[in-house]
Design a protein around this motif. Sequence first.
Motif, short mmCIF file in Angstrom:
data_model
loop_
_atom_site.label_atom_id
_atom_site.label_comp_id
_atom_site.label_asym_id
_atom_site.label_seq_id
_atom_site.Cartn_x
_atom_site.Cartn_y
_atom_site.Cartn_z
N TYR A 57 0.87 -1.22 0.09
CA TYR A 57 -0.07 0.02 -0.10
C TYR A 57 1.02 1.17 -0.22
CZ TYR A 57 -3.67 -3.45 1.29
OH TYR A 57 -4.39 -4.41 1.29
N ALA A 58 0.55 2.18 -0.59
CA ALA A 58 1.13 3.45 -0.74
C ALA A 58 0.71 4.49 0.35
CB ALA A 58 1.01 4.26 -2.07
N SER A 59 1.25 5.69 0.25
CA SER A 59 0.65 6.60 1.25
C SER A 59 -0.66 6.79 1.13
CB SER A 59 1.42 8.07 1.27
OG SER A 59 1.07 8.98 2.32
N GLY A 60 -1.63 6.98 2.17
CA GLY A 60 -3.05 7.34 2.08
C GLY A 60 -3.76 5.79 1.87
N ASP A 61 -3.15 4.78 2.12
CA ASP A 61 -3.55 3.23 2.09
C ASP A 61 -4.19 2.82 0.63
OD1 ASP A 61 -3.71 1.21 4.24
OD2 ASP A 61 -5.75 1.65 4.38
N LYS A 62 -3.50 3.34 -0.65
CA LYS A 62 -3.97 2.89 -1.57
C LYS A 62 -3.01 1.80 -2.29
CE LYS A 62 -4.06 4.20 -6.45
NZ LYS A 62 -3.68 5.33 -7.58
N ARG A 63 -3.66 0.68 -2.48
CA ARG A 63 -3.10 -0.56 -2.86
C ARG A 63 -2.34 -0.36 -4.08
NH1 ARG A 63 -5.20 -6.69 -3.31
NH2 ARG A 63 -3.54 -7.41 -4.82
N LEU A 64 -1.15 -0.72 -4.08
CA LEU A 64 -0.35 -0.47 -5.25
C LEU A 64 -0.52 -1.65 -6.46
CD1 LEU A 64 3.09 0.44 -3.56
CD2 LEU A 64 1.80 1.87 -4.80
N ASP A 65 -0.52 -1.41 -7.61
CA ASP A 65 -0.52 -2.26 -8.70
C ASP A 65 0.84 -2.21 -9.49
OD1 ASP A 65 -0.98 -3.66 -10.81
OD2 ASP A 65 -2.96 -2.62 -11.34
N TRP A 66 1.69 -3.09 -9.57
CA TRP A 66 2.68 -3.12 -10.20
C TRP A 66 2.68 -2.86 -11.64
CZ3 TRP A 66 8.18 -3.80 -8.94
CH2 TRP A 66 8.35 -3.83 -7.48
N ARG A 67 1.61 -3.23 -12.33
CA ARG A 67 1.40 -3.21 -13.60
C ARG A 67 0.96 -1.69 -14.20
NH1 ARG A 67 1.94 -8.19 -15.69
NH2 ARG A 67 1.69 -9.81 -14.20
N THR A 68 0.62 -0.80 -13.11
CA THR A 68 0.19 0.67 -13.43
C THR A 68 1.05 1.51 -12.75
OG1 THR A 68 -1.42 0.54 -11.65
CG2 THR A 68 -2.00 -0.11 -14.07
N LEU A 69 2.30 1.00 -11.97
CA LEU A 69 3.00 1.86 -11.29
C LEU A 69 3.45 3.08 -11.98
CD1 LEU A 69 5.59 -0.66 -9.16
CD2 LEU A 69 3.56 1.01 -8.27
N LYS A 70 3.98 3.12 -13.27
CA LYS A 70 4.43 4.03 -13.81
C LYS A 70 3.50 5.46 -14.14
CE LYS A 70 8.17 1.80 -16.49
NZ LYS A 70 8.95 1.42 -17.81
N SER A 71 2.28 4.92 -14.29
CA SER A 71 1.28 5.73 -14.34
C SER A 71 0.74 6.43 -13.01
CB SER A 71 -0.07 5.52 -15.33
OG SER A 71 -0.47 4.21 -14.81
#
Length: 366
Positions: A57-71
């Motif tokens: 999870y990123a800051s703000g508790d948003k789950r990270l998606d590796w396939r869309t990290l660049k955007s």
Amino acid sequence: MSSVEATEPRPRVRMYPHHVDYSAMSMEFRPFAMFMHPPNYKSTAVNTDDLGLRVQYASGDKRLDWRTLKSDIDSCDVLVGNSSLFGVDCSSDKTTITHYLNENTAARDLPTVLNVGIRGATSQQELVIFQSLRRFMPKIRKIVIFSGVLGATSIALPNTYIHPDFGIMSEEAYNLDLLSKQYKAERFDRLDRALHKFHTWIDAKLRAHRRLERMVEFYFGEPVSEVARPEPDIETKFDTVMDLFTGDVGNWMALGRGLDADVHFVLQPVINWTTKPLTPAERTLFDLDLKAGYYLDRYATSEFHQKYRDRVKAICGDAGMPFHDANEWLNDSAVANQTVFVDVCHLTDFGNKFLADKLRTSILGA
């Protein structure tokens, strides 16, 4: 009680019930990387995404998606390592080192921290897995290699598979069997599967009758002495592992220059590599593991730590890579009476939080 829990040391499960979630998670073969966690594993304490990486999870508790990290994010810091970084035996996906690091990164104007921790990964595997995943990552600011214990255990454990030119394989019997089973499950046709089951049945029958097994070995077996490799002494293994590590550090530094990213090495914490006194919980579980015969007395000592640390530090220094010893961080009086270890190298939630704070102030920025 589950079948997994029944095979685990009872004191460990009583202290850390979520331990069974990690025990139930197997590994899967992956080309070049050797193995990876299974994708989309779900449990109370630990979950993985479709790549087999721990859910983050990123800051703000948003789950990270590796396939869309660049955007999704502009830049990142990357932590690379083994099971301690993955977070084995912490209570949830939100009590790992990287999760604590990602708390309030937006407010601090700091990059999101990515967790590339793989259970059982050796130094070479850490490098290969990072290279495999790099295509998903946005601009990288810093790379922190939080590692070291697999090199130590490969020196200490007998019959470790160490190829002096190409690297180390941890738990080779388990992992080669894993590859064999996965290949058969995914690639064999119906006849292959039937023959495999037949051969497995014959093998089981033979092993149930030792005299018959010996007779088959005598008439059909190949002499083992023709292919067996002599076990090198521990000093030779030490020098070989350090030589391999030297090559890995050089490759990391070349990668860092190409990515315009700073690369740091952090020697991960191990029981008895720090002067922190063991709490009753730590002592109970460490004694349990000592009795289990994991060869901890060969490397979980202050003498081994000093020799190992000095060589690793020198290799990093020669390459221009900043070196940090997390064991020294744990000498802090603030943790003297705290339970940090759940076993020889895996950490409690408190231990992960404490080390995240140290990583932030020492390397990543407060």
